[in-house]
Write an enzyme that holds these catalytic residues in place. Structure first.
Site, PDB file in Angstrom:
ATOM      1  N   SER A 253       0.956  -1.153   0.153  1.00  0.00           N
ATOM      2  CA  SER A 253      -0.138   0.007  -0.057  1.00  0.00           C
ATOM      3  C   SER A 253       0.958   1.369  -0.004  1.00  0.00           C
ATOM      4  CB  SER A 253      -0.981  -0.099   1.163  1.00  0.00           C
ATOM      5  OG  SER A 253      -1.438   1.263   1.324  1.00  0.00           O
TER       6      SER A 253
ATOM      7  N   TYR B 280      -2.367  -1.329  10.243  1.00  0.00           N
ATOM      8  CA  TYR B 280      -2.492  -1.572   8.986  1.00  0.00           C
ATOM      9  C   TYR B 280      -1.254  -0.904   8.089  1.00  0.00           C
ATOM     10  CZ  TYR B 280      -4.317  -1.399   4.026  1.00  0.00           C
ATOM     11  OH  TYR B 280      -4.195  -1.270   2.647  1.00  0.00           O
TER      12      TYR B 280
END
Length: 271
Positions: free
Chosen positions: A154, A168
């Site tokens: 990401s 995350y």
């Protein structure tokens, strides 16, 4: 066969995409099927996977899909998924570790348990599933055409950006580093390992922020290139890394983020 077909074709290849019932996983699976691959679509919701596979098989594409339940949240669940894959194929040309979870909470109340849960699915499962599928990847690998692993990172693993998703963002940085580590270790086996580092796309995970067209436009306004990602953005990257075109690329963290990974608020001399 045209030059383009020869370069970007995945015809006859067998792939597994985890978490492929929605979002980026579904986008990648769709691209592979349209380009001639046989794709196993697995996620926790088996019925959703069967439904998606049926929809993709209805596209009239040259590839085909098969959907079934596949959980990566525990060692036993990963073993069951590996068993399902081995029952269906003796070799695996492409593994896309797309399944992921997130957790958002303010710093003051961010729970201890959110670290183990998020790292378990986003990092531990990527390592463990890949290792358990190595015999099938080895069976597909050759000097001319390596087997391929793509991990889902990401932009949040590249930029120091939490947005209340502390575990995350840290987990995705770990995915990027694990990708580089395994790329080096697997090179001798003729298996490439790369990662996508996407910016915002419409998915179940980002539905809270991109669920409507108006929200998607708003989020896109924060992206240098002025929009959120589309299925074709994932398709192009997937076919590049999985076809002959990408056979010399390994250890790359590919930003698919419209410029977010190079975006900053700094100015040095200009006001």
């Amino acid at each position: 066969m045209s030059y383009l077909d020869e370069l970007f074709s995945v015809t006859g290849k067998t792939a597994l995409v985890t978490g492929a019932a929605t979002g980026i996983g579904r986008m990648a699976a769709t691209a592979l099927i349209k380009a001639g691959a046989s794709v196993m679509i697995a996620s926790r919701k088996g019925e959703d996977c069967i439904k998606v596979a049926s929809e993709l098989n209805g596209l009239g594409a040259s590839g085909q899909a098969e959907g079934f339940a596949g959980d990566v949240s525990s060692e036993a669940a990963i073993a069951a998924l590996v068993g399902e894959v081995k029952a269906r194929t003796g070799k695996l040309d492409i593994l896309i570790n797309n399944a992921g979870v997130s957790w958002g909470a303010p710093l003051e109340s961010f729970p201890y348990s959110a670290w183990a849960k998020v790292f378990g699915v986003n990092v531990t499962a990527v390592f463990h599933l890949t290792r358990e599928l190595l015999p099938l990847l080895d069976a597909a690998a050759s000097d001319e055409d390596p087997a391929r692993v793509i991990n889902l990172g990401s932009v949040m693993g590249t930029q120091p950006l939490a947005d209340d998703a502390y575990s995350y963002t840290a987990s995705k940085a770990a995915v990027h580093h694990l990708t580089r580590t395994l790329a080096l270790e697997f090179a001798g086996r003729r298996i490439t390992v790369n990662a996508f580092a996407p910016g915002p796309f419409q998915s179940r995970m980002t539905a809270f922020a991109t669920g409507t067209d108006e929200q998607a436009r708003h989020v896109g306004g924060h992206v240098p290139i002025g929009r959120i990602g589309t299925p074709d953005d994932i398709a192009g990257a997937t076919l590049y890394l999985c076809s002959r075109a990408g056979s010399y690329v390994t250890g790359a963290i590919l930003p698919i983020d419209g410029g977010q990974s190079v975006q900053h608020g700094l100015t040095l001399f200009k006001e």
